[in-house]
Write a protein that holds these residues in place. Sequence first.
Motif, PDB file in Angstrom:
ATOM      1  N   ARG A   1       0.814  -1.201   0.000  1.00  0.00           N
ATOM      2  CA  ARG A   1       0.000   0.000   0.000  1.00  0.00           C
ATOM      3  C   ARG A   1       0.857   1.264   0.000  1.00  0.00           C
ATOM      4  O   ARG A   1       0.605   2.216  -0.748  1.00  0.00           O
ATOM      5  CB  ARG A   1      -0.941  -0.009   1.214  1.00  0.00           C
ATOM      6  N   SER A   2       1.897   1.291   0.833  1.00  0.00           N
ATOM      7  CA  SER A   2       2.758   2.471   0.900  1.00  0.00           C
ATOM      8  C   SER A   2       3.579   2.622  -0.378  1.00  0.00           C
ATOM      9  O   SER A   2       3.845   3.742  -0.830  1.00  0.00           O
ATOM     10  CB  SER A   2       3.678   2.396   2.119  1.00  0.00           C
ATOM     11  N   PHE A   3       3.958   1.495  -0.979  1.00  0.00           N
ATOM     12  CA  PHE A   3       4.685   1.538  -2.249  1.00  0.00           C
ATOM     13  C   PHE A   3       3.813   2.137  -3.348  1.00  0.00           C
ATOM     14  O   PHE A   3       4.258   3.007  -4.109  1.00  0.00           O
ATOM     15  CB  PHE A   3       5.128   0.124  -2.631  1.00  0.00           C
ATOM     16  N   ILE A   4       2.566   1.693  -3.421  1.00  0.00           N
ATOM     17  CA  ILE A   4       1.643   2.215  -4.433  1.00  0.00           C
ATOM     18  C   ILE A   4       1.432   3.717  -4.246  1.00  0.00           C
ATOM     19  O   ILE A   4       1.424   4.481  -5.217  1.00  0.00           O
ATOM     20  CB  ILE A   4       0.304   1.452  -4.372  1.00  0.00           C
TER      21      ILE A   4
ATOM     22  N   ALA B   1       3.537   5.804  -2.921  1.00  0.00           N
ATOM     23  CA  ALA B   1       4.777   6.529  -3.226  1.00  0.00           C
ATOM     24  C   ALA B   1       5.027   6.646  -4.724  1.00  0.00           C
ATOM     25  O   ALA B   1       5.712   7.574  -5.176  1.00  0.00           O
ATOM     26  CB  ALA B   1       5.958   5.834  -2.550  1.00  0.00           C
ATOM     27  N   LEU B   2       4.484   5.712  -5.504  1.00  0.00           N
ATOM     28  CA  LEU B   2       4.700   5.769  -6.950  1.00  0.00           C
ATOM     29  C   LEU B   2       4.064   7.033  -7.541  1.00  0.00           C
ATOM     30  O   LEU B   2       2.888   7.312  -7.283  1.00  0.00           O
ATOM     31  CB  LEU B   2       4.066   4.555  -7.630  1.00  0.00           C
TER      32      LEU B   2
ATOM     33  N   ARG C   1      -4.025  13.887  -3.704  1.00  0.00           N
ATOM     34  CA  ARG C   1      -4.012  13.076  -2.479  1.00  0.00           C
ATOM     35  C   ARG C   1      -3.421  11.691  -2.734  1.00  0.00           C
ATOM     36  O   ARG C   1      -2.811  11.084  -1.845  1.00  0.00           O
ATOM     37  CB  ARG C   1      -5.443  12.946  -1.949  1.00  0.00           C
ATOM     38  N   GLN C   2      -3.558  11.208  -3.961  1.00  0.00           N
ATOM     39  CA  GLN C   2      -3.070   9.870  -4.304  1.00  0.00           C
ATOM     40  C   GLN C   2      -1.724   9.893  -5.042  1.00  0.00           C
ATOM     41  O   GLN C   2      -1.299   8.872  -5.575  1.00  0.00           O
ATOM     42  CB  GLN C   2      -4.106   9.152  -5.169  1.00  0.00           C
ATOM     43  N   ASN C   3      -1.084  11.056  -5.073  1.00  0.00           N
ATOM     44  CA  ASN C   3       0.199  11.189  -5.751  1.00  0.00           C
ATOM     45  C   ASN C   3       0.091  10.885  -7.250  1.00  0.00           C
ATOM     46  O   ASN C   3       0.979  10.287  -7.848  1.00  0.00           O
ATOM     47  CB  ASN C   3       1.271  10.302  -5.106  1.00  0.00           C
TER      48      ASN C   3
ATOM     49  N   ALA D   1      11.317  11.845 -16.988  1.00  0.00           N
ATOM     50  CA  ALA D   1      11.426  12.273 -15.592  1.00  0.00           C
ATOM     51  C   ALA D   1      10.557  11.411 -14.682  1.00  0.00           C
ATOM     52  O   ALA D   1      10.982  11.006 -13.588  1.00  0.00           O
ATOM     53  CB  ALA D   1      11.046  13.744 -15.467  1.00  0.00           C
ATOM     54  N   LEU D   2       9.347  11.104 -15.105  1.00  0.00           N
ATOM     55  CA  LEU D   2       8.460  10.276 -14.294  1.00  0.00           C
ATOM     56  C   LEU D   2       8.974   8.840 -14.198  1.00  0.00           C
ATOM     57  O   LEU D   2       8.915   8.214 -13.138  1.00  0.00           O
ATOM     58  CB  LEU D   2       7.045  10.290 -14.875  1.00  0.00           C
ATOM     59  N   LEU D   3       9.488   8.312 -15.311  1.00  0.00           N
ATOM     60  CA  LEU D   3      10.028   6.956 -15.279  1.00  0.00           C
ATOM     61  C   LEU D   3      11.223   6.856 -14.341  1.00  0.00           C
ATOM     62  O   LEU D   3      11.392   5.862 -13.615  1.00  0.00           O
ATOM     63  CB  LEU D   3      10.424   6.516 -16.689  1.00  0.00           C
ATOM     64  N   GLU D   4      12.056   7.891 -14.333  1.00  0.00           N
ATOM     65  CA  GLU D   4      13.200   7.895 -13.414  1.00  0.00           C
ATOM     66  C   GLU D   4      12.735   7.946 -11.965  1.00  0.00           C
ATOM     67  O   GLU D   4      13.320   7.281 -11.095  1.00  0.00           O
ATOM     68  CB  GLU D   4      14.117   9.085 -13.730  1.00  0.00           C
ATOM     69  N   GLU D   5      11.662   8.698 -11.705  1.00  0.00           N
ATOM     70  CA  GLU D   5      11.148   8.771 -10.344  1.00  0.00           C
ATOM     71  C   GLU D   5      10.523   7.446  -9.923  1.00  0.00           C
ATOM     72  O   GLU D   5      10.676   7.010  -8.778  1.00  0.00           O
ATOM     73  CB  GLU D   5      10.130   9.910 -10.236  1.00  0.00           C
ATOM     74  N   ILE D   6       9.820   6.796 -10.835  1.00  0.00           N
ATOM     75  CA  ILE D   6       9.262   5.473 -10.531  1.00  0.00           C
ATOM     76  C   ILE D   6      10.382   4.487 -10.218  1.00  0.00           C
ATOM     77  O   ILE D   6      10.300   3.701  -9.257  1.00  0.00           O
ATOM     78  CB  ILE D   6       8.407   4.967 -11.705  1.00  0.00           C
TER      79      ILE D   6
END
Length: 346
Positions: A2-5, A7-8, A87-89, A322-327
Amino acid sequence: MRSFIHALPKVELHVHLVGSAGLDTVLELARRHPSAGVPTDRASLERFYAFRDFDHFLKVFWAVQSMLKGRADIHTLVVGLAHELARQNVRYAEVTVTPYNHLTDGMPADELLEGLASGRAEALALGVDLAWCFDIPGEKGLVAARETLAFALSSRPDGLVSFGLGGPEQGVGRAQFAPFFATAGEAGLHSVPHAGETSGPETIWSALRDLHAERIGHGTSCSEDPALLEHLALRGIPLEVCPTSNVRTRQVASIEAHPVRQMLDAGVVVTLNTDDPPFFGATLEGEYLAVATALGLDHVQVGRLAENAVLASFLPNARKTALLEEIASVSDRHGRPDVVAPLPKP
């Protein structure tokens, strides 16, 4: 998990603007427009909003639609969606708007455009980038297609990236809309029709053949045709899968029975989405968690679903990178292996 999802950094590709209206938004609209007959106290509204069946969903949907009178209402709707996404990132969403319904309900065109623009600006301040898909309500025929296309090309608001087709599929052939999608494509709008949600694989084939679909909205019935699954996988055509919506509308019996497993096993590019989230009791984080739980996915596989949505989006390449690097960074913090199989490329 849940926390991983959470954070993505996530992307959503299939959410309807009117269908995104949460309780706080509807409460504000109901108090602004009491003549609509929508409950104006929270307890009664919660009972009114609780999903019962598809007919009740339609009743609530059209009640919300009836309260959208002008710029302020559209602004309220967009900002309410943005708060929920933030709220859901969720960093970016392509939101389906059906201009024909608003305009035929009497909303001035400039009011609709101003509400979308001001809401989008406020969303960006919240860290959520919104883009628009203008879609045809297919059940309203060729006149709706003609008017939707004319409005899209004449108004061309900032953030408009795609052209879609929604509404009932039975008896509403995809091929009749081919000229409108061809013109939209020539104008630079991407083709993202619904297909295979409430009909069989042939509707998906038609969307691909006649509308040159670059993504398919839902695509649930593709699992019934092995050749179609293979075609989607080989061509890297993404599906905008909405599992909870499909369960609520009784297209599938449960998340566990959803063909998303066959889609993934066939190598199809699957993205997870909410469709009409508050109406169906869905959230994007909840979709990820439900599918991960039902299919027994690990962190790497869940991370790939987030990557799929980025790759399938119409974001500029630099934003995708940028998003792929953050993931990848989030996945590394949660123990991602050094080597993983390559993702299918949309």
